[in-house]
Write a protein that holds these residues in place. Structure first.
Motif, PDB file in Angstrom:
ATOM      1  N   THR A   1      42.151  18.540   3.002  1.00  9.72           N
ATOM      2  CA  THR A   1      41.270  17.419   2.710  1.00  9.72           C
ATOM      3  C   THR A   1      41.538  16.349   3.753  1.00  9.72           C
ATOM      4  OG1 THR A   1      41.362  17.944   0.356  1.00  9.72           O
ATOM      5  CG2 THR A   1      40.579  15.748   0.959  1.00  9.72           C
ATOM      6  N   ASN A   2      40.493  15.968   4.487  1.00 11.53           N
ATOM      7  CA  ASN A   2      40.626  14.947   5.521  1.00 11.53           C
ATOM      8  C   ASN A   2      40.830  13.571   4.899  1.00 11.53           C
ATOM      9  OD1 ASN A   2      40.222  16.716   7.775  1.00 11.53           O
ATOM     10  ND2 ASN A   2      38.054  16.793   7.251  1.00 11.53           N
ATOM     11  N   ASP A   3      41.196  12.592   5.708  1.00  5.77           N
ATOM     12  CA  ASP A   3      41.437  11.227   5.235  1.00  5.77           C
ATOM     13  C   ASP A   3      40.217  10.633   4.544  1.00  5.77           C
ATOM     14  OD1 ASP A   3      44.015  11.335   6.224  1.00  5.77           O
ATOM     15  OD2 ASP A   3      43.477  10.416   8.148  1.00  5.77           O
ATOM     16  N   ASP A   4      39.009  11.020   4.975  1.00  5.08           N
ATOM     17  CA  ASP A   4      37.785  10.483   4.377  1.00  5.08           C
ATOM     18  C   ASP A   4      37.366  11.259   3.124  1.00  5.08           C
ATOM     19  OD1 ASP A   4      36.865  12.854   5.437  1.00  5.08           O
ATOM     20  OD2 ASP A   4      35.356  11.945   6.744  1.00  5.08           O
ATOM     21  N   GLY A   5      38.175  12.248   2.703  1.00  3.98           N
ATOM     22  CA  GLY A   5      37.887  13.021   1.504  1.00  3.98           C
ATOM     23  C   GLY A   5      37.083  14.279   1.754  1.00  3.98           C
ATOM     24  N   SER A   6      36.633  14.489   2.976  1.00  3.21           N
ATOM     25  CA  SER A   6      35.853  15.692   3.283  1.00  3.21           C
ATOM     26  C   SER A   6      36.777  16.894   3.470  1.00  3.21           C
ATOM     27  CB  SER A   6      35.016  15.468   4.545  1.00  3.21           C
ATOM     28  OG  SER A   6      35.857  15.261   5.664  1.00  3.21           O
TER      29      SER A   6
END
Length: 162
Positions: free
Chosen positions: A42-47
């Motif tokens: 999970t990336n920092d932006d939630g994606s």
């Protein structure tokens, strides 16, 4: 993957010294080219995203236990087809200018099978007739060997003629 120096530090902590990466590699049996395995993150932006499996990466820090075992999920679905594969783990270090084996360590190769096809019932249950006697053995044949200890079986009796 086991960290033999777990009493001193985790894999990620060792990247401030010589250790760079601890990658998981795979190849189909018979191939000469190794590929890096990938994991979903999970990336920092939630994606959702994916990265090479690196047991020394920051995202893997929390996955290493106090006993030195690190576990990451290999993203196989829709990425790696069925077949016979070999896997290995390589630890890569800063190059010192000496022999290559001073800067890289590869684990022994492990072999395995990726099989996405579920076994299916082949034909009808045996014996092939409409009724069975109480206590009579039934046999079900599948399209491939089945590990019977890996699942539960429920039998429903619809009607008993006495």
């Amino acid at each position: 993957v086991f960290n033999p120096n777990h009493g001193q530090s985790k894999f990620h902590d060792m990247t401030s010294d010589r250790l760079q990466n601890v990658f998981l590699y795979y190849r189909e049996v018979g191939d000469s080219q190794w590929s890096k395995a990938r994991t979903e993150i999970t990336n920092d932006d939630g994606s959702a995203g994916s990265k090479d499996i690196d047991f020394a990466a920051e995202y893997a820090y929390g996955e290493e236990s106090d006993y030195g075992y690190s576990t990451l999920k290999w993203a196989l679905a829709n990425k790696v087809p069925e077949g016979k594969y070999e896997i290995r783990v390589d630890s890569e270090c800063d190059q010192l200018g000496g022999p290559a084996d001073m800067d890289l360590y590869s684990t022994p190769i492990l072999s395995g099978v990726i099989d996405w096809t579920r076994p299916e019932q082949y034909g009808g249950a045996l014996p092939l007739r409409e009724s069975v006697l109480v206590g009579e053995e039934l046999a079900v044949v599948f399209t491939e060997p089945v590990r019977c200890e890996a699942f539960d079986l429920a039998v429903t009796v619809d009607d008993i003629d006495v």
